[in-house]
Design a protein around this motif. Structure first.
Motif, PDB file in Angstrom:
ATOM      1  N   THR A   1     -19.269-109.692  -0.643  1.00 33.24           N
ATOM      2  CA  THR A   1     -18.720-108.834   0.396  1.00 33.24           C
ATOM      3  C   THR A   1     -19.219-107.401   0.237  1.00 33.24           C
ATOM      4  OG1 THR A   1     -16.767-108.265  -0.899  1.00 33.24           O
ATOM      5  CG2 THR A   1     -16.611-110.223   0.509  1.00 33.24           C
ATOM      6  N   ALA A   2     -19.148-106.654   1.327  1.00 38.64           N
ATOM      7  CA  ALA A   2     -19.575-105.259   1.317  1.00 38.64           C
ATOM      8  C   ALA A   2     -18.680-104.432   0.399  1.00 38.64           C
ATOM      9  CB  ALA A   2     -19.556-104.699   2.734  1.00 38.64           C
ATOM     10  N   ALA A   3     -17.397-104.756   0.349  1.00 37.86           N
ATOM     11  CA  ALA A   3     -16.469-104.015  -0.511  1.00 37.86           C
ATOM     12  C   ALA A   3     -16.816-104.204  -1.985  1.00 37.86           C
ATOM     13  CB  ALA A   3     -15.036-104.461  -0.246  1.00 37.86           C
ATOM     14  N   ASP A   4     -17.188-105.423  -2.377  1.00 39.10           N
ATOM     15  CA  ASP A   4     -17.563-105.677  -3.769  1.00 39.10           C
ATOM     16  C   ASP A   4     -18.891-104.999  -4.105  1.00 39.10           C
ATOM     17  OD1 ASP A   4     -15.279-107.139  -4.218  1.00 39.10           O
ATOM     18  OD2 ASP A   4     -16.238-109.066  -3.782  1.00 39.10           O
ATOM     19  N   LEU A   5     -19.808-104.956  -3.149  1.00 37.99           N
ATOM     20  CA  LEU A   5     -21.080-104.258  -3.347  1.00 37.99           C
ATOM     21  C   LEU A   5     -20.832-102.764  -3.526  1.00 37.99           C
ATOM     22  CD1 LEU A   5     -24.188-104.406  -3.412  1.00 37.99           C
ATOM     23  CD2 LEU A   5     -24.149-104.085  -0.942  1.00 37.99           C
TER      24      LEU A   5
ATOM     25  N   ALA B   1     -18.101-101.386  -4.678  1.00 39.33           N
ATOM     26  CA  ALA B   1     -17.462-101.202  -5.985  1.00 39.33           C
ATOM     27  C   ALA B   1     -18.492-101.253  -7.109  1.00 39.33           C
ATOM     28  CB  ALA B   1     -16.389-102.267  -6.199  1.00 39.33           C
ATOM     29  N   LEU B   2     -19.431-102.179  -7.030  1.00 36.71           N
ATOM     30  CA  LEU B   2     -20.483-102.270  -8.048  1.00 36.71           C
ATOM     31  C   LEU B   2     -21.359-101.021  -8.012  1.00 36.71           C
ATOM     32  CD1 LEU B   2     -21.944-103.880 -10.243  1.00 36.71           C
ATOM     33  CD2 LEU B   2     -23.285-104.965  -8.424  1.00 36.71           C
ATOM     34  N   GLY B   3     -21.709-100.565  -6.808  1.00 35.84           N
ATOM     35  CA  GLY B   3     -22.508 -99.344  -6.678  1.00 35.84           C
ATOM     36  C   GLY B   3     -21.795 -98.137  -7.251  1.00 35.84           C
ATOM     37  N   ARG B   4     -20.507 -98.017  -6.972  1.00 35.75           N
ATOM     38  CA  ARG B   4     -19.710 -96.899  -7.497  1.00 35.75           C
ATOM     39  C   ARG B   4     -19.696 -96.920  -9.024  1.00 35.75           C
ATOM     40  NH1 ARG B   4     -15.045 -98.299  -5.568  1.00 35.75           N
ATOM     41  NH2 ARG B   4     -15.679 -97.744  -3.462  1.00 35.75           N
ATOM     42  N   MET B   5     -19.528 -98.123  -9.596  1.00 34.07           N
ATOM     43  CA  MET B   5     -19.493 -98.252 -11.046  1.00 34.07           C
ATOM     44  C   MET B   5     -20.832 -97.852 -11.668  1.00 34.07           C
ATOM     45  SD  MET B   5     -20.351-100.602 -13.794  1.00 34.07           S
ATOM     46  CE  MET B   5     -20.573-102.180 -13.046  1.00 34.07           C
ATOM     47  N   LEU B   6     -21.945 -98.299 -11.078  1.00 35.44           N
ATOM     48  CA  LEU B   6     -23.265 -97.964 -11.612  1.00 35.44           C
ATOM     49  C   LEU B   6     -23.535 -96.463 -11.529  1.00 35.44           C
ATOM     50  CD1 LEU B   6     -25.437-100.891 -10.201  1.00 35.44           C
ATOM     51  CD2 LEU B   6     -24.672-100.552 -12.562  1.00 35.44           C
ATOM     52  N   LYS B   7     -23.168 -95.847 -10.408  1.00 38.99           N
ATOM     53  CA  LYS B   7     -23.388 -94.408 -10.256  1.00 38.99           C
ATOM     54  C   LYS B   7     -22.556 -93.620 -11.257  1.00 38.99           C
ATOM     55  CE  LYS B   7     -22.467 -94.486  -5.894  1.00 38.99           C
ATOM     56  NZ  LYS B   7     -22.191 -94.060  -4.516  1.00 38.99           N
ATOM     57  N   GLN B   8     -21.321 -94.041 -11.493  1.00 40.54           N
ATOM     58  CA  GLN B   8     -20.465 -93.340 -12.453  1.00 40.54           C
ATOM     59  C   GLN B   8     -20.993 -93.481 -13.869  1.00 40.54           C
ATOM     60  OE1 GLN B   8     -16.566 -94.968 -11.849  1.00 40.54           O
ATOM     61  NE2 GLN B   8     -16.076 -93.548 -10.196  1.00 40.54           N
ATOM     62  N   ARG B   9     -21.419 -94.687 -14.228  1.00 40.75           N
ATOM     63  CA  ARG B   9     -21.910 -94.908 -15.593  1.00 40.75           C
ATOM     64  C   ARG B   9     -23.222 -94.180 -15.859  1.00 40.75           C
ATOM     65  NH1 ARG B   9     -19.953-100.330 -17.335  1.00 40.75           N
ATOM     66  NH2 ARG B   9     -17.709-100.084 -17.101  1.00 40.75           N
ATOM     67  N   CYS B  10     -24.037 -93.980 -14.800  1.00 46.05           N
ATOM     68  CA  CYS B  10     -25.294 -93.247 -14.964  1.00 46.05           C
ATOM     69  C   CYS B  10     -25.096 -91.749 -14.772  1.00 46.05           C
ATOM     70  CB  CYS B  10     -26.346 -93.759 -13.972  1.00 46.05           C
ATOM     71  SG  CYS B  10     -26.899 -95.430 -14.319  1.00 46.05           S
ATOM     72  N   GLY B  11     -23.977 -91.355 -14.199  1.00 46.76           N
ATOM     73  CA  GLY B  11     -23.696 -89.935 -13.997  1.00 46.76           C
ATOM     74  C   GLY B  11     -24.549 -89.302 -12.918  1.00 46.76           C
ATOM     75  N   VAL B  12     -24.889 -90.075 -11.886  1.00 55.30           N
ATOM     76  CA  VAL B  12     -25.747 -89.564 -10.808  1.00 55.30           C
ATOM     77  C   VAL B  12     -25.174 -89.986  -9.454  1.00 55.30           C
ATOM     78  CG1 VAL B  12     -27.854 -89.573 -12.189  1.00 55.30           C
ATOM     79  CG2 VAL B  12     -27.235 -91.601 -10.905  1.00 55.30           C
ATOM     80  N   GLY B  13     -25.792 -89.513  -8.398  1.00 51.79           N
ATOM     81  CA  GLY B  13     -25.392 -89.881  -7.049  1.00 51.79           C
ATOM     82  C   GLY B  13     -26.162 -91.086  -6.567  1.00 51.79           C
ATOM     83  N   GLY B  14     -25.864 -91.467  -5.351  1.00 54.02           N
ATOM     84  CA  GLY B  14     -26.539 -92.596  -4.753  1.00 54.02           C
ATOM     85  C   GLY B  14     -25.753 -93.098  -3.569  1.00 54.02           C
TER      86      GLY B  14
END
Length: 123
Positions: A71-75, A77-90
């Motif tokens: 689902t788009a919501a799960d995508l 959430a995964l994107g938000r997690m990756l951006k937070q862990r890398c400390g960057v935007g996207g």
């Protein structure tokens, strides 16, 4: 349904009926061609590809994650997690996660720790 709830629902519903002008049939129910989102596969059943991309980005490098099935919501959430862990935007657009900068190695490590099947791909 309360009037305010109905009013709010109708206010957001007009966009889905842009092609419909008028119907004289009192029993007419407008149906939209909504596409059902696929269910999100568990992480161990997913195979994600991590790309490095420079095209059409004014020479800036971005890391793309493609191949997510769900689902788009799960995508999101995964994107938000990756951006937070890398400390960057996207952002998340058209079924892919865009992370600013070259973070391929870190993203592959994060995804593997989270249980996703993951491979580096492309340039």
């Amino acid at each position: 349904m309360k009037f305010n709830d109905m009013k709010q629902h109708d206010a957001n519903d007009w966009k889905s009926r842009l092609g419909m002008v008028y119907s004289t049939d009192p029993d007419f129910r407008y149906t939209t061609d909504e596409v059902e989102e696929p269910e999100t596969l568990p992480p161990d059943k997913q195979t994600l590809r991590v790309w490095l991309d420079r095209k059409q980005r004014a020479g800036r490098v971005v890391t793309l994650v493609r191949g997510f099935r769900g689902t788009a919501a799960d995508l999101e959430a995964l994107g938000r997690m990756l951006k937070q862990r890398c400390g960057v935007g996207g952002s998340v657009k058209e079924g892919e996660i865009i992370v600013q900068g070259d973070h391929r190695d870190r993203i592959v490590e994060i995804l593997l720790r989270a249980g996703y099947g993951c491979k580096k791909a492309g340039g």
